[in-house]
Design a protein around this motif. Structure first.
Motif, PDB file in Angstrom:
ATOM      1  N   PHE A 141       0.816  -1.220   0.000  1.00 16.88           N
ATOM      2  CA  PHE A 141       0.000   0.000   0.000  1.00 16.88           C
ATOM      3  C   PHE A 141       0.841   1.258   0.000  1.00 16.88           C
ATOM      4  CE2 PHE A 141       0.860  -1.117   4.357  1.00 16.88           C
ATOM      5  CZ  PHE A 141       1.173   0.090   4.945  1.00 16.88           C
TER       6      PHE A 141
ATOM      7  N   LYS B 233      -9.340  -2.086   2.576  1.00 19.94           N
ATOM      8  CA  LYS B 233      -8.085  -1.442   2.929  1.00 19.94           C
ATOM      9  C   LYS B 233      -8.117   0.052   2.602  1.00 19.94           C
ATOM     10  CE  LYS B 233      -4.815  -5.299   2.819  1.00 19.94           C
ATOM     11  NZ  LYS B 233      -4.172  -4.950   4.102  1.00 19.94           N
ATOM     12  N   LYS B 234      -8.765   0.409   1.490  1.00 23.04           N
ATOM     13  CA  LYS B 234      -8.895   1.823   1.150  1.00 23.04           C
ATOM     14  C   LYS B 234      -9.720   2.544   2.211  1.00 23.04           C
ATOM     15  CE  LYS B 234      -9.221   3.434  -3.003  1.00 23.04           C
ATOM     16  NZ  LYS B 234      -9.671   3.741  -4.381  1.00 23.04           N
TER      17      LYS B 234
ATOM     18  N   THR C 173      -7.547   3.096   5.184  1.00 25.29           N
ATOM     19  CA  THR C 173      -6.626   4.208   4.947  1.00 25.29           C
ATOM     20  C   THR C 173      -7.302   5.540   5.223  1.00 25.29           C
ATOM     21  OG1 THR C 173      -5.402   2.958   3.284  1.00 25.29           O
ATOM     22  CG2 THR C 173      -5.163   5.348   3.232  1.00 25.29           C
ATOM     23  N   ASN C 174      -8.533   5.701   4.762  1.00 21.87           N
ATOM     24  CA  ASN C 174      -9.262   6.950   5.003  1.00 21.87           C
ATOM     25  C   ASN C 174      -9.557   7.147   6.479  1.00 21.87           C
ATOM     26  OD1 ASN C 174      -9.544   8.169   2.408  1.00 21.87           O
ATOM     27  ND2 ASN C 174     -10.980   6.569   1.839  1.00 21.87           N
TER      28      ASN C 174
ATOM     29  N   LYS D 284      -6.391   8.303   8.208  1.00 26.71           N
ATOM     30  CA  LYS D 284      -6.142   9.725   7.964  1.00 26.71           C
ATOM     31  C   LYS D 284      -7.015  10.586   8.868  1.00 26.71           C
ATOM     32  CE  LYS D 284      -4.562   9.457   3.152  1.00 26.71           C
ATOM     33  NZ  LYS D 284      -4.876   9.824   1.730  1.00 26.71           N
TER      34      LYS D 284
ATOM     35  N   ASP E  77      -4.833  -1.220  11.904  1.00 24.99           N
ATOM     36  CA  ASP E  77      -4.067  -0.350  11.015  1.00 24.99           C
ATOM     37  C   ASP E  77      -3.808  -1.103   9.714  1.00 24.99           C
ATOM     38  OD1 ASP E  77      -2.413   1.705  10.036  1.00 24.99           O
ATOM     39  OD2 ASP E  77      -1.607   2.106  12.021  1.00 24.99           O
ATOM     40  N   GLU E  78      -2.993  -0.514   8.831  1.00 20.85           N
ATOM     41  CA  GLU E  78      -2.656  -1.183   7.580  1.00 20.85           C
ATOM     42  C   GLU E  78      -1.920  -2.494   7.834  1.00 20.85           C
ATOM     43  OE1 GLU E  78      -3.531  -0.297   4.617  1.00 20.85           O
ATOM     44  OE2 GLU E  78      -3.753   1.876   4.487  1.00 20.85           O
TER      45      GLU E  78
ATOM     46  N   SER F 213      -0.022   4.582  11.042  1.00 18.59           N
ATOM     47  CA  SER F 213      -0.666   5.721  11.714  1.00 18.59           C
ATOM     48  C   SER F 213       0.146   6.248  12.890  1.00 18.59           C
ATOM     49  CB  SER F 213      -2.055   5.305  12.207  1.00 18.59           C
ATOM     50  OG  SER F 213      -1.957   4.375  13.275  1.00 18.59           O
TER      51      SER F 213
END
Length: 521
Positions: free
Chosen positions: A326, A365-366, A369-370, A373, A418-419, A509
């Motif tokens: 990613f 996963k997208k 990610t948002n 953020k 998290d990712e 993060s």
């Protein structure tokens, strides 16, 4: 009329003088912005400088340096630093004897993941700098490049040139035994020796070849052009879970037949297994070891897809690996594009169903990610509370009767995703804060002895008992660990008051927490 012309002429000269800054003025202005932590402004000034002085190696070095300073995290290694390296490349091309250019390119080249393909060049650069430094009597030059030995040793270490690395590390210790660099050098020597011993032990523990593998290996050695037999040998290694040997065989097949799609598929499969079976001591000599391995898989799959672009199984394999990357620009988007193409193709139901699953995972996963953020940029907003509520893991019932007593049962919940799985550690201290024992530590931190990721545990334990308790990384959910009421050397602890701590760092993060629970024995 004359006065007007004179006034006009003076005005033009004045404008011309203001616009034509010297290179020194550019660099001073950029340095001022850098000192004020206005990195983007410093970059902008040096961008103007290289336009004004396109043949100046010095200008390109400075521009590269300021661009590199704008890299704020691991993701920026793949988005920001390639441009910095391009500036340093230009600087070296303009003046191969520019030590600053070689030092910047070399020091960063030993630090970034090998996926950026800078390590070999970095080693050459740093060897060049050391050669120049050792030829001069100027103490200021020696002081300016004092860290070059550490960078070169690190480069050798990551390039698996262990003998050269140990030689440089020993030299660092001899130059100033009491310096921090000397302590770090000794730690790195210890890590290398530990990995060398582990590799030797691993080789000893390798099971003997089966009769089938022995026969195939002899035949393939004698008939290196027999691709069919080599493929059979590679598959035999895979079935025996000897992935690294399978990788070598399939690589040889591809060298002999660069269009063999089946070999590409089997190579990528073998490489994925080899690089994703969990952390081991090799991560201590190169923290990017597994990440670089996954990039190697991607390069293999990119090559294969370029040869057989209508092979939907290949696209599925590339998408599955790409979703892990990613932080590499465009890889997630490429994966989604591949998966969408598979779904709309006439591929088999097996492949299309797998693509649908991976497509859902990609969008999940997208979404993550948002959310990350949002949490990072708006930590005190109601939306952040909503995200944590959504991610909160339920706490199941735990059957404590299955654990041997006396013992302390440590229950905790990781309620955030998290990712990547977080780095987590569980350990015990006395109520005065003295280290007692590590109960569990996540694989990357344990094997890599990665400093700074779990700072409280690191300060307490100094990695004392890490080898005995390192395990696979745990993720969001409910977790139970058992303390057997013994210390790090296996002795029963005395009655009294103790503290159990759980420390967790999330990535990318950088969310962090350390929870504490007192216990009396």
């Amino acid at each position: 009329m004359i006065r007007v012309l004179n006034t006009f002429f003076v005005s033009v000269l004045g404008i011309s003088f203001v616009a034509a800054e010297s290179l020194t003025e550019y660099t001073q202005e950029a340095h001022g912005y850098f000192d004020a932590k206005e990195i983007d402004q410093a970059v902008a000034v040096m961008e103007a400088a290289v336009k004004e002085y396109p043949d100046s190696s010095v200008a390109y070095v400075k521009l590269g340096d300021y661009i590199s300073e704008s890299a704020k995290g691991y993701v920026d290694f793949f988005t920001v630093l390639p441009r910095a390296f391009a500036m340093w490349d230009t600087a070296v091309a303009l003046n191969p004897d520019n030590l600053n250019a070689r030092y910047s390119r070399g020091s960063w080249g030993t630090y970034v993941p090998q996926a950026l393909c800078q390590l070999e060049k970095a080693i050459v650069d740093l060897e060049f700098v050391i050669s120049a430094v050792e030829k001069t009597d100027d103490p200021s030059v020696k002081e300016q490049y004092a860290n070059v030995y550490s960078y070169l040793a690190d480069g050798y270490r990551k390039n698996w040139q262990f003998d050269k690395a140990k030689k440089i590390y020993k030299r660092i210790i001899e130059m100033d035994p009491d310096a921090k660099n000397a302590q770090r050098a000794q730690t790195n020597i210890n890590d290398i020796i530990r990995v060398e011993n582990w590799l030797q032990e691993k080789e000893k523990m390798k099971p003997p070849d089966s009769p089938e593998i022995s026969e195939l290996r002899v035949y393939v050695d004698e008939h290196p052009k027999d691709i069919k037999k080599a493929m059979i040998l590679g598959n035999a290694y895979l079935e025996a879970n000897r992935d690294e040997e399978a990788v070598r065989i399939f690589e040889e097949v591809i060298k002999a037949d660069s269009s063999n799609i089946k070999a590409y598929k089997m190579l990528s499969f073998a490489m994925r297994r080899a690089y994703t079976q969990g952390y081991d001591p090799r991560i201590s000599v190169d923290h990017n070891y597994m990440t670089d391995g996954v990039f190697k898989v991607l390069r293999v799959l990119d090559k294969a897809v370029s040869i057989a672009s209508d092979d939907m199984e290949l696209k599925l394999m590339r998408a599955q690996v790409g979703l892990q990357m990613f932080f590499f620009p465009g890889r997630r988007e490429q994966a989604i594009e591949d998966l969408q193409m598979i779904v709309e193709s006439d591929a088999s139901e097996m492949i299309k169903s797998a693509a649908r699953y991976e497509l859902g995972r990609a969008h999940q996963k997208k979404a993550t990610t948002n959310w990350l953020k949002t949490i990072t940029e708006y930590p005190n907003m109601p939306s952040t509370d909503s995200i944590f509520n959504e991610l909160h893991a339920g706490v199941p019932d735990v059957d404590l009767s299955q654990y041997e007593k006396p013992a302390a049962i440590v229950n905790f919940v990781i309620a955030f995703r998290d990712e990547l799985a977080p780095q987590t550690v569980v350990w015990v201290e006395t109520k005065e804060g003295a280290f007692v024992k590590t109960i569990y530590v996540a694989g990357f931190t344990g094997y890599a002895r990665a400093k700074g990721r779990l700072p409280q545990w690191q300060a307490s334990s100094d990695f004392f008992d890490v080898d005995a308790v390192t395990g696979a990384s745990i993720d969001m959910g409910h977790h139970v660990f058992v303390w057997d009421l013994k210390n790090a050397i296996g002795e029963k602890v005395r009655k009294g008051d103790y503290i159990i701590k759980v420390e967790t760092t999330f990535w990318p993060s950088r969310q962090y927490q350390c929870a504490v629970a007192p216990i009396s024995i």
